[in-house]
Motif scaffolding. Structure first.
Motif, short mmCIF file in Angstrom:
data_model
loop_
_atom_site.label_atom_id
_atom_site.label_comp_id
_atom_site.label_asym_id
_atom_site.label_seq_id
_atom_site.Cartn_x
_atom_site.Cartn_y
_atom_site.Cartn_z
N TYR A 567 32.40 89.86 44.25
CA TYR A 567 33.02 88.83 45.11
C TYR A 567 31.89 87.97 45.34
O TYR A 567 30.59 88.12 45.05
CB TYR A 567 33.42 89.31 46.60
N ILE A 568 32.39 86.48 45.64
CA ILE A 568 31.38 85.35 45.98
C ILE A 568 30.93 85.52 47.23
O ILE A 568 31.51 85.33 48.40
CB ILE A 568 32.30 84.17 45.80
N GLU A 569 29.70 85.65 47.40
CA GLU A 569 28.91 85.89 48.86
C GLU A 569 28.78 84.69 49.31
O GLU A 569 29.09 84.41 50.72
CB GLU A 569 27.62 86.64 48.33
N HIS A 570 28.45 83.46 48.51
CA HIS A 570 27.91 82.39 49.08
C HIS A 570 28.19 81.27 47.93
O HIS A 570 27.86 81.45 46.65
CB HIS A 570 26.62 82.23 49.63
N ASN A 571 28.89 80.15 48.46
CA ASN A 571 29.10 79.00 47.37
C ASN A 571 28.57 77.56 47.81
O ASN A 571 28.93 77.58 49.24
CB ASN A 571 30.41 79.06 46.70
N THR A 572 28.14 76.87 47.05
CA THR A 572 27.48 75.49 47.51
C THR A 572 28.69 74.54 46.76
O THR A 572 28.44 74.44 45.61
CB THR A 572 26.24 75.31 47.30
N ASN A 573 29.17 73.68 47.48
CA ASN A 573 29.98 72.35 46.71
C ASN A 573 29.99 71.29 47.82
O ASN A 573 30.79 71.26 48.74
CB ASN A 573 31.38 73.02 46.53
N LYS A 574 29.31 70.32 47.29
CA LYS A 574 29.28 69.19 47.91
C LYS A 574 30.57 68.36 48.20
O LYS A 574 30.47 67.49 49.09
CB LYS A 574 28.10 68.28 47.69
N ARG A 575 31.47 68.61 47.35
CA ARG A 575 32.66 67.94 47.48
C ARG A 575 33.98 68.81 48.39
O ARG A 575 35.03 68.02 48.54
CB ARG A 575 33.21 67.84 46.05
N MET A 576 33.45 69.76 48.86
CA MET A 576 34.27 70.69 49.72
C MET A 576 33.63 70.84 51.22
O MET A 576 32.46 70.99 51.41
CB MET A 576 34.54 71.87 49.25
N LEU A 577 34.67 70.58 52.19
CA LEU A 577 34.39 70.86 53.67
C LEU A 577 33.72 72.13 53.77
O LEU A 577 34.48 73.13 53.34
CB LEU A 577 35.06 70.46 54.50
N LYS A 578 32.70 72.51 54.60
CA LYS A 578 32.39 73.93 55.03
C LYS A 578 33.28 74.42 56.19
O LYS A 578 34.00 73.58 56.82
CB LYS A 578 30.97 73.51 55.57
N ASP A 579 33.59 75.62 56.05
CA ASP A 579 34.44 76.16 56.92
C ASP A 579 33.83 77.26 57.72
O ASP A 579 32.53 77.78 57.30
CB ASP A 579 35.73 76.90 56.11
N ASP A 580 34.40 77.93 58.72
CA ASP A 580 33.86 78.79 59.45
C ASP A 580 34.38 80.16 58.95
O ASP A 580 35.50 80.48 59.32
CB ASP A 580 34.12 78.99 61.16
N LEU A 581 33.61 80.97 58.30
CA LEU A 581 34.29 82.19 57.51
C LEU A 581 34.48 83.50 58.44
O LEU A 581 34.73 84.32 58.21
CB LEU A 581 33.26 82.52 56.32
N SER A 582 33.91 83.04 59.58
CA SER A 582 33.82 84.40 60.75
C SER A 582 35.19 84.69 60.95
O SER A 582 35.54 85.88 61.25
CB SER A 582 33.08 84.33 61.90
N LYS A 583 36.09 83.57 60.88
CA LYS A 583 37.40 83.84 61.20
C LYS A 583 38.23 84.32 59.97
O LYS A 583 39.43 85.13 60.19
CB LYS A 583 38.17 82.23 61.49
N TYR A 584 37.57 84.60 58.73
CA TYR A 584 38.32 85.12 57.82
C TYR A 584 37.83 86.66 57.43
O TYR A 584 38.65 87.43 56.74
CB TYR A 584 38.24 84.46 56.58
N VAL A 585 36.75 87.02 57.96
CA VAL A 585 36.29 88.25 57.59
C VAL A 585 36.15 89.19 58.88
O VAL A 585 36.16 88.72 60.16
CB VAL A 585 34.58 88.14 56.87
N LYS A 586 36.14 90.39 58.49
CA LYS A 586 36.09 91.43 59.40
C LYS A 586 35.30 92.40 59.36
O LYS A 586 35.00 93.00 58.12
CB LYS A 586 37.54 92.28 59.80
N SER A 587 34.13 92.78 60.29
CA SER A 587 33.37 93.89 60.32
C SER A 587 33.53 95.05 61.09
O SER A 587 33.68 94.93 62.44
CB SER A 587 31.86 93.15 60.42
N GLN A 588 33.77 96.22 60.60
CA GLN A 588 34.03 97.26 61.27
C GLN A 588 32.71 98.03 61.93
O GLN A 588 31.76 98.15 61.13
CB GLN A 588 34.66 98.61 60.36
#
Length: 796
Positions: A567-588
């Motif tokens: 899986y892609i742990e981190h990506n950098t792309n100046k042409r894309m806006l950054k998002d808050d990934l905490s709303k997409y992931v769940k940690s048990q």
């Protein structure tokens, strides 16, 4: 035929009501217990043996204990006897007995020895920097960290810092001075309270182990006047908390053993001490993993108790209840406390820190300030990505300038567990397809797309070929990074993206997302799958994990083994806006706790000894009982205040001999009993075993396992075992005078031995409270050639 000793014991009587803390009334309690479960409850005891069931030690008559009156032996008002009072009235019984005075005096002496000049040195001593900087302040500023120990003792350090007014903003340097705004004396005093409590706890424990008051006080004085326990209680460390919870566990287990034998089962007092034992176990294992030895000790004692109840034919309904009570009190409750400590640990540490890389990407993305929290969610061509294996351990896809020594001799491709610039790859279109990733229209990567992975640092392209086999797993193909040219084989660098799972969006979503999309990379021309396993490369590969291409000739296998999933742990792309990934992931929580404990174990095993410092700071387990290599806790300059972790030699040597001889003595007595040599009255040897197994077992369990450990060891690792050993020493002295001397000279022996121990403690006092003059002046206190009192015997 009775032995001479037994006949002598029958001719003597004792008027000393301090000899033993139990009465004939306690035997009556046992009789009531046997009536409840039937006469077979006293298995192995003949008829008429009731009055001698606990005759292991002399028992004063009821008339003697009641001042000559023939009162009821089981009278609750018999408060001159600690055990009778405590078994019947609990804490109130202690508070109204003479033992309250003894406990208060011992506590006062403990306060004096532990707190005297505790703030004298304003320098960071031994591991104070470790816990004052790396752990305690992390709770104050909520920064996540990683350590080998469970969190409870460190949270207590943070509590002490909070109460001392420290805000966690200062980074302590090794051997530096505390700044003026840090109240280090207050922090040390608060941590010292755990060491102070050891002395009264030792006294109360020995009474529960059926020792006489003078010898219980002597045992407490052993803890009071041991220099090593004292000095390690005077600094901001974890040893004081660990020893406190260890001592509390022993007291609780011994008390529950007595209550279980002499009181009604499932009574309020019975439940109280069972729960107290479970609570103590939970705290001790939540402080350091060495607390697991306390769990094993109590587990063995519990198994022994349940086996006896089975042999006594306790009614099946009650027997099942005994099992359920112990499972809940001694297994479920400690696990609940251990889990609660980690829950609080995670709740307090909600900011990213240096230790978060040990946790899963999902966990990291939920920490404030984590770079995984803020990144583009959708993956596009031209993005720079860190790609992590779903397989636990290997880490991120990695390459570096070093080459394989055989086969293709191209740039190595491995997996590396830590963040590094060599982990960054750019997702590009297939070989031969031109593209401008800064000007062309943004294109997202989907399931089934063919991509190239270009190493950002070297410009080499990830490739595989049937011509070369993997260096370690020769049934697979080699994966390397190569600078592809126009003349290179076409298709060797093309990989097809195969989405396996979408953690956040629906399965129908075919787009590649950061953190939440699990996928495979299949080589287009060969059909093999990019894989990483547990095998590591030799030194030429920097012991990093081997990456291979797993053959799959059919191109149709839906392989979902974790070793081929990424899986892609981190990506950098100046042409894309950054998002808050905490709303997409769940940690048990439970998954995070298990993972953290696994990482703690790995780190602990990685603490290998440093032979360059061997015997200067580090030592081996065989040397501890006989105090071969004491340890300097600070710098040893002539004008600096010097602390030396050295125990009271007489106590260490005597307790070591007693503990080493214990199994042989027990075997000797068992052999004589088999030969019908009546050294013991009926039930005495069993009573001796019940009261000594917790002490010797605690010493053995806290000491012997260190011989099996490969991690770095220090002399303070012996302190928990020493606590049991010192109580075992007092127990054996008590046994000698009660079993062989009929209790005569008991007080005199306690005072004489205590005085000698105190004088030795005073003799080594400069090491405990700090010596600010040249160490050469203490040359006379070098009793063994291995003691580096003033010489640098070993490389520091």
């Amino acid at each position: 035929m009775e032995s001479r000793n037994l006949k002598q014991r029958g001719r003597h009587h004792s008027d000393d009501d301090d000899m033993l803390p139990f009465t004939v009334g306690d035997v009556a309690d046992e009789h009531g217990h046997s009536q409840k479960y039937g006469s077979h409850a006293l298995s192995g005891r003949g008829e008429g043996s009731l009055s001698r069931s606990y005759g292991a030690y002399p028992v004063a008559s009821t008339a003697q204990r009641d001042g000559g009156s023939m009162g009821n032996a089981g009278n609750d008002n018999n408060l001159t006897d600690f055990s009778a009072a405590s078994w019947r009235e609990g804490v109130l019984g202690i508070m109204r007995s003479r033992d309250l005075v003894n406990v208060l005096v011992l506590t006062l002496l403990s306060l004096m020895t532990r707190l005297y000049r505790i703030g004298r040195s304003n320098r960071i001593s031994w591991d104070e920097r470790h816990f004052n900087t790396n752990f305690g302040p992390k709770y104050l500023n909520h920064t996540f960290y990683h350590d080998v120990h469970p969190p409870l003792a460190k949270m207590l350090v943070a509590l002490a810092q909070t109460m001392a007014g420290f805000n966690g903003s200062y980074d302590f340097k090794p051997h530096s001075k505390y700044p003026d705004h840090v109240n280090y004396t207050s922090m040390r005093v608060q941590i010292a309270m755990y060491g102070i409590a050891l002395v009264p706890l030792a006294y109360l424990t020995c009474l529960q182990l059926r020792m006489s008051r003078p010898m219980a006080a002597l045992a407490a004085s052993f803890i009071l006047f041991d220099n090593a326990i004292c000095v390690m209680s005077r600094f901001v460390l974890l040893d004081g908390q660990l020893l406190f919870f260890t001592a509390l566990t022993l007291l609780s287990a011994a008390t529950f053993q007595n209550v279980s034998k002499h009181s009604e089962p499932f009574s309020r007092r019975w439940w109280t001490w069972l729960v107290m034992t479970g609570f103590s176990l939970g705290c001790v294992i939540s402080s350091k993993w060495i607390g697991l030895f306390c769990v094993i000790l109590v587990g063995i004692a519990t198994a022994d108790d349940l086996f006896r109840k089975f042999c006594e034919r306790v009614p099946s309904e009650d027997y099942i209840l005994h099992w359920l009570a112990r499972i809940n009190g001694l297994i479920v409750l400690p696990l609940a406390i251990y889990t609660l400590c980690f829950w609080v640990h995670f709740k307090l540490l909600y900011r990213t820190g240096s230790g978060d890389h040990k946790m899963s990407a999902d966990f990291q993305a939920r920490l404030l300030g984590s770079k995984l929290n803020s990144q583009p969610y959708d993956i596009t061509y031209g993005a720079f990505v860190d790609m992590r294996s779903l397989y636990d351990g290997p880490g991120l896809l990695h390459s570096h300038i070093h080459r394989y020594p055989t086969m293709s001799r191209q740039q190595q491709v491995t997996c590396f567990p830590h963040r590094d610039t060599n982990n960054v790859w750019q997702l590009q279109k297939p070989h031969g397809v031109a593209a401008n990733y800064t000007l062309d229209m943004i294109e997202f990567v989907h399931h089934g797309d063919i991509v190239q992975l270009v190493h950002n640092q070297t410009g080499a392209v990830l490739r595989s070929s049937k011509q070369f086999l993997a260096p370690m797993t020769t049934s697979h193909f080699e994966v390397a990074a190569e600078n592809i040219t126009a003349t290179s084989d076409e298709g060797i660098s093309d990989w097809r993206v195969e989405v396996v799972k979408q953690k956040h969006s629906k399965r129908s979503d075919k787009r590649l997302h950061a953190m939440t999309t699990v996928f495979r990379l299949r080589h287009v021309s060969m059909g093999c799958l990019l894989r990483v396993g547990s095998r590591r490369l030799p030194a030429w590969g920097w012991t990093q994990s081997e990456v291979t291409c797993l053959p799959d000739a059919t191109h149709k296998k839906d392989v979902k083994s974790k070793d081929v999933l990424w899986y892609i742990e981190h990506n950098t792309n100046k042409r894309m806006l950054k998002d808050d990934l905490s709303k997409y992931v769940k940690s048990q929580f439970f998954v995070d706790m298990v993972q953290l404990n696994i990482e703690m174990g790995k780190t602990n095993n990685g603490l290998s000894p440093d032979r360059d410092k061997y015997n200067a700071l580090e030592s081996e387990a065989w040397s501890w009982p006989f105090l071969i290599y004491p340890m300097r806790m600070v710098g040893w300059g002539d004008k600096s205040i010097k602390y030396y972790e050295i125990g009271n030699p007489l106590l260490w040597w005597a307790s070591a001999i007693v503990c080493l001889m214990y199994p042989f003595r027990l075997l000797y007595w068992l052999a004589r009993q088999r030969r019908q040599c009546n050294d013991w009255r009926p039930g005495e040897l069993l009573e001796f075993w019940d009261n000594s197994k917790l002490l010797w077992g605690g010493w053995a369990l806290h000491y012997i396992p260190f011989f099996l450990m490969s991690r770095v060891l220090y002399i303070h690792h012996y302190l928990p075992a020493l606590y049991f050993a010192l109580l075992q020493l007092a127990f054996d002295v008590d046994l000698f005078f009660k079993h062989w001397r009929r209790g005569r000279y008991l007080h005199l022996a306690a005072w004489c031995i205590g005085a000698v121990v105190f004088l030795v403690f005073l003799y080594f006092l400069p090491f405990t409270y700090g010596w600010d003059r040249p160490a050469k002046e203490l040359a006379g206190r070098k009793w063994l050639n291995t003691w580096n009192v003033y010489e640098d015997l070993y490389a520091m």
